[in-house]
Design a protein around this motif. Sequence first.
Motif, PDB file in Angstrom:
ATOM      1  N   UNK A 113       0.895  -1.522   0.539  1.00 57.41           N
ATOM      2  CA  UNK A 113      -0.556  -0.045  -0.103  1.00 57.41           C
ATOM      3  C   UNK A 113       1.331   0.922   0.311  1.00 57.41           C
ATOM      4  N   UNK A 114       1.221   1.747  -1.472  1.00 56.71           N
ATOM      5  CA  UNK A 114       2.267   2.904  -0.931  1.00 56.71           C
ATOM      6  C   UNK A 114       1.794   4.269  -0.705  1.00 56.71           C
ATOM      7  N   UNK A 115       2.914   4.778   0.268  1.00 54.11           N
ATOM      8  CA  UNK A 115       2.226   5.578   0.580  1.00 54.11           C
ATOM      9  C   UNK A 115       3.022   6.728  -0.076  1.00 54.11           C
ATOM     10  N   UNK A 116       3.909   7.036  -0.774  1.00 53.25           N
ATOM     11  CA  UNK A 116       4.515   7.534  -1.586  1.00 53.25           C
ATOM     12  C   UNK A 116       5.213   7.342  -2.610  1.00 53.25           C
ATOM     13  N   UNK A 117       4.283   7.745  -3.822  1.00 49.91           N
ATOM     14  CA  UNK A 117       4.825   7.055  -5.285  1.00 49.91           C
ATOM     15  C   UNK A 117       5.761   8.514  -6.005  1.00 49.91           C
ATOM     16  N   UNK A 157       7.718   3.197  -5.244  1.00 48.30           N
ATOM     17  CA  UNK A 157       6.774   3.204  -4.093  1.00 48.30           C
ATOM     18  C   UNK A 157       7.579   2.794  -2.831  1.00 48.30           C
ATOM     19  N   UNK A 158       6.920   3.548  -1.922  1.00 46.43           N
ATOM     20  CA  UNK A 158       7.189   3.305  -0.440  1.00 46.43           C
ATOM     21  C   UNK A 158       6.409   3.128   0.208  1.00 46.43           C
ATOM     22  N   UNK A 159       5.777   1.712   0.965  1.00 48.28           N
ATOM     23  CA  UNK A 159       4.789   1.838   1.923  1.00 48.28           C
ATOM     24  C   UNK A 159       4.686   0.915   3.052  1.00 48.28           C
ATOM     25  N   UNK A 160       3.835   0.719   3.287  1.00 48.96           N
ATOM     26  CA  UNK A 160       4.060  -1.208   3.931  1.00 48.96           C
ATOM     27  C   UNK A 160       2.903  -2.544   2.885  1.00 48.96           C
ATOM     28  N   UNK A 161       4.032  -3.341   3.434  1.00 52.88           N
ATOM     29  CA  UNK A 161       3.853  -4.855   2.682  1.00 52.88           C
ATOM     30  C   UNK A 161       2.465  -4.955   3.622  1.00 52.88           C
ATOM     31  N   UNK A 162       1.470  -5.136   2.498  1.00 50.63           N
ATOM     32  CA  UNK A 162      -0.492  -5.605   3.263  1.00 50.63           C
ATOM     33  C   UNK A 162      -0.662  -7.577   2.756  1.00 50.63           C
ATOM     34  N   UNK A 163      -0.082  -7.775   2.025  1.00 50.05           N
ATOM     35  CA  UNK A 163      -0.361  -9.001   1.759  1.00 50.05           C
ATOM     36  C   UNK A 163       1.092  -9.452   0.794  1.00 50.05           C
TER      37      UNK A 163
END
Length: 320
Positions: free
Chosen positions: A33-37, A66-72
Amino acid sequence: MKAVVISRFGGPDGLEVVELPAPAPAPGQVQIAPEAIGVGGVDAVLRSGMLGRGAIREGQVLGSEVAGRVTALGTGVDPAWLGRRVWAFTGLSGGYAERAVATLADTLPLPTGLTCADAVTLGGSGVVAHFALARAGLTPGESVLIRGAAGSIGIAAVQLAAGGGAGVVAVTTSASERGARLRELGATHVLDRSGAGDPAAPTSFNVVIDVVSGPGLPLFIDRLRPNGRYLAVGVVGGHPPADFGSRLLAGFRKSLTFATFSTDTVPIPDVRAVRTAHFHAAARGDLRTVVHAVLPLDQAVLAHEEMAAGRVFGRVVLTP
């Protein structure tokens, strides 16, 4: 999910916001889930169709960083990755979206203290700058001209070259507007895109690192010293003239070298090691990132218009 696709090749207005199913991670992949692209020069080149229609197709999601949290997680991925803050390279497409997927080989955990916006500003650009300078064989005391110095690759190259003891001359669209900022980053002189603007700047160089290419490329080949090395690392200004090689032959007795460079030719473990080092250096404040603006995902057209107009210093970041 919301995503930005290339509806037609050409200008920024060829980008379109659409609704698509979220991509599921394949074996060995993670969903993020990107927090920044990151919005980079390669995105503009792909959007324009300059690299050919086989590189990316109309209807595909643009974006590679991208940078964010792994969701799956895909099968075979360690459960410890779930929930981690990461930077990831998604390939030539798939980044401009509320969900993205990447292989583990193209995913790195982020250190504490590094924002997601900083990560997508440095992650792809820093390794290009590092390995381009290494490929050019730049040594302490030599002079390097960095063409396209106001972009994220150029900004990283200015800092890395200066930190390595080279004399750095930065070329940008407006030396008067951007000169002070580039000097703060390590440039000793700043020139405008024609190569003018600073009478005290050297007129020849050991190395040229060129993010721009385009019709002005031959002018900078002429500025190479004997045994000079020219590396083209981007084509954001378009292809050079078809006969640019004649300028190399005109300087035959100077033993000049011209090369293109892509990090695709660098072993993945080496890229990961350098990128990890850069992330930690940025988290400590030893390597600066420059975020020009943070815009909502649905303003991707505006981000590309700003790049096309030459108004971006650093990197534009999108947020879903």
